[in-house]
Design a protein around this motif. Structure first.
Motif, mmCIF file in Angstrom:
data_model
loop_
_atom_site.group_PDB
_atom_site.id
_atom_site.type_symbol
_atom_site.label_atom_id
_atom_site.label_comp_id
_atom_site.label_asym_id
_atom_site.label_seq_id
_atom_site.Cartn_x
_atom_site.Cartn_y
_atom_site.Cartn_z
ATOM 1 N N GLU A 93 36.784 63.560 103.333
ATOM 2 C CA GLU A 93 36.447 63.318 104.730
ATOM 3 C C GLU A 93 35.465 62.172 104.926
ATOM 4 O O GLU A 93 35.220 61.752 106.057
ATOM 5 C CB GLU A 93 35.863 64.600 105.358
ATOM 6 N N GLY A 94 34.925 61.672 103.835
ATOM 7 C CA GLY A 94 33.974 60.576 103.926
ATOM 8 C C GLY A 94 34.526 59.262 103.393
ATOM 9 O O GLY A 94 35.322 58.597 104.057
ATOM 10 N N PRO A 95 34.132 58.874 102.175
ATOM 11 C CA PRO A 95 34.541 57.562 101.642
ATOM 12 C C PRO A 95 36.048 57.354 101.568
ATOM 13 O O PRO A 95 36.547 56.289 101.934
ATOM 14 C CB PRO A 95 33.914 57.552 100.238
ATOM 15 N N TRP A 96 36.805 58.374 101.092
ATOM 16 C CA TRP A 96 38.255 58.187 100.972
ATOM 17 C C TRP A 96 38.911 58.036 102.332
ATOM 18 O O TRP A 96 39.823 57.227 102.510
ATOM 19 C CB TRP A 96 38.880 59.355 100.206
ATOM 20 N N LYS A 97 38.467 58.793 103.303
ATOM 21 C CA LYS A 97 39.035 58.688 104.656
ATOM 22 C C LYS A 97 38.835 57.286 105.218
ATOM 23 O O LYS A 97 39.753 56.687 105.789
ATOM 24 C CB LYS A 97 38.389 59.725 105.581
ATOM 25 N N GLU A 98 37.630 56.752 105.015
ATOM 26 C CA GLU A 98 37.330 55.416 105.544
ATOM 27 C C GLU A 98 38.124 54.333 104.817
ATOM 28 O O GLU A 98 38.620 53.387 105.439
ATOM 29 C CB GLU A 98 35.835 55.148 105.406
ATOM 30 N N ALA A 99 38.276 54.495 103.508
ATOM 31 C CA ALA A 99 38.935 53.458 102.714
ATOM 32 C C ALA A 99 40.452 53.516 102.800
ATOM 33 O O ALA A 99 41.119 52.480 102.716
ATOM 34 C CB ALA A 99 38.497 53.565 101.258
ATOM 35 N N ALA A 127 35.668 49.199 98.938
ATOM 36 C CA ALA A 127 35.150 50.418 99.561
ATOM 37 C C ALA A 127 34.224 51.194 98.639
ATOM 38 O O ALA A 127 33.402 51.981 99.109
ATOM 39 C CB ALA A 127 36.319 51.316 99.985
ATOM 40 N N ASP A 181 42.167 56.233 107.168
ATOM 41 C CA ASP A 181 42.039 55.579 108.473
ATOM 42 C C ASP A 181 42.899 54.325 108.584
ATOM 43 O O ASP A 181 43.138 53.832 109.694
ATOM 44 C CB ASP A 181 40.576 55.213 108.744
ATOM 45 N N ARG A 182 43.374 53.803 107.474
ATOM 46 C CA ARG A 182 44.211 52.607 107.478
ATOM 47 C C ARG A 182 45.703 52.941 107.555
ATOM 48 O O ARG A 182 46.524 52.047 107.681
ATOM 49 C CB ARG A 182 43.948 51.759 106.223
ATOM 50 N N ARG A 204 41.153 47.005 98.288
ATOM 51 C CA ARG A 204 40.420 47.825 99.269
ATOM 52 C C ARG A 204 39.588 48.878 98.557
ATOM 53 O O ARG A 204 38.451 49.165 98.951
ATOM 54 C CB ARG A 204 41.397 48.482 100.242
ATOM 55 N N ALA A 234 30.559 51.741 99.253
ATOM 56 C CA ALA A 234 30.035 52.789 100.134
ATOM 57 C C ALA A 234 29.790 54.087 99.391
ATOM 58 O O ALA A 234 29.226 55.026 99.926
ATOM 59 C CB ALA A 234 31.015 53.048 101.289
#
Length: 383
Positions: free
Chosen positions: A103-109, A78, A112-113, A74, A81
């Motif tokens: 709050e951006g790339p790490w949160k999404e990768a 990720a 949020d999972r 992952r 991005a």
């Protein structure tokens, strides 16, 4: 990577990799550039080949013991991005601030999972510790000295919390490496606080005193009875507090609990007859929860069990934490001859190494048994 060793990596396959005379790397066939480096000492770490404008560059993504192959994949996906240093329109000096990256790339990768319970705990560590300490710093300006200073300060008041938060920071910075923002992880070399190998557990006599104190309080009203039953179920099932406090009727079966969301994912908890009797006597109303909040039945009971602090004082076990009831369940299982792999499944441990800390309890029983047999034989032999 022509002629190199390639295969679809799995956690089990990585565990089977053995050291050789020379360092070697096994490359993943699923994600280009991802591999596991095995050193002659036996150490294993994830590596990633990146393709910056100046040529191929190998980046370390951390030891294999810190994360599984799915998580690493992952990260690799990720990173697309993330801004790539040196690309047109993305200047190399434009390294994001820690708070923006989190709050951006790490949160999404990653964030949020996570499961809801994990997100809740992680958010607390972020808002109370990591963001105040590092939020305003660019990722490449966070150095080991900053991390050690923060970690030592936090460790003075909460050594366990400092360890857990350091793990989160390490993951964030490993992802920053995968994204090309930094070269090395500033958490490297920070030694975690030592934890006690075996947690406190109750003896037979202490369990008896606790049972008596719970009985007395159960007769003092509905709320006291409910909290007493929660405590009893924790001891009888070995479940975590959140698993019982948030237990839903939809998860209760005739002979087991089918937990939809535990710390290690969905799991089945077999019910012994005393635990079944406790569940059978719970009133079934409109609430989906076995132990609903007295103020709002649509919500689960609060995990702040005030009764626990009273009964442990009355039972003279003030040094026992509520979570130690889970350790008590496991310890007595081992002492009664239940194999460690079975205890591991009972507790829902993701790794049997967590259960092996109870194994020496069985050795203690064996030693006591050997002493009793020795005394008996000695009496017969009159020696």
């Amino acid at each position: 990577m022509a002629g190199k060793e390639r295969r679809r990596l799995t956690d089990a396959a990585i565990a089977r990799l053995r050291a050789r005379e020379r360092e070697y790397t096994v490359w993943d066939s699923a994600v280009p550039g991802l591999g596991v480096r095995v050193r002659p000492t036996g150490g294993k770490s994830y590596v990633l080949l990146r393709q910056p404008p100046t040529g191929s560059r190998r980046v370390s993504l951390g030891a294999v013991s810190t994360k599984g192959i799915d998580e690493i994949r992952r990260e690799c996906h990720a990173r697309r991005a993330c801004p790539e240093p040196g690309q047109p329109g993305k200047p190399e000096e434009n390294v994001p601030l820690f708070r923006d990256f989190v709050e951006g790339p790490w949160k999404e990768a990653h964030f949020d999972r996570y499961k809801p319970s994990t997100r809740k705990c992680t958010r607390i560590f972020l808002t109370r510790q990591l963001l105040p300490a590092f939020g305003s710093k660019p990722l490449d300006r966070i150095v080991p000295a900053h991390v050690r200073r923060w970690f030592d300060s936090y460790s003075r008041t909460a050594p366990g919390g400092a360890n857990r938060t350091l793990d989160i920071l390490q993951q964030i910075m490993n992802f920053a490496i995968a994204c090309g923002h930094i070269e090395t992880n500033p958490t490297r070399g920070v030694k975690r606080n030592r934890r006690t190998a075996l947690t406190r557990f109750l003896s037979r006599d202490e369990i008896g005193r606790l049972h008596g104190a719970l009985d007395e309080h159960a007769e003092r009203g509905e709320e006291s009875r409910k909290q007493a039953d929660i405590v009893r179920l924790l001891l009888l099932t070995g479940c975590r507090k959140g698993e019982i406090v948030g237990l839903r009727w939809s998860e209760v079966r005739a002979d087991a609990l089918e937990l939809a969301d535990s710390k290690t994912g969905p799991r089945r908890v077999p019910l012994n007859s005393p635990a079944r009797r406790i569940l059978e006597r719970q009133p079934r109303g409109q609430s989906p929860f076995v132990f609903p909040s007295p103020r709002d039945p649509s919500r689960p009971h609060s995990d702040d069990l005030g009764l626990w602090y009273r009964v442990r004082w009355e039972a003279d076990i003030e040094d026992v934490r509520l979570h130690d009831l889970r350790h008590t369940h496991a310890s007595h299982a081992v002492m009664n001859g239940v194999p460690v792999p079975v205890v591991s499944r009972m507790l829902g441990h993701s790794n049997m190494r967590m259960t092996l800390r109870y194994a020496h309890l069985a050795d203690r029983d064996i030693e006591q048994a050997a002493e009793r047999v020795g005394r008996t034989v000695a009496d017969i032999m009159e020696i």
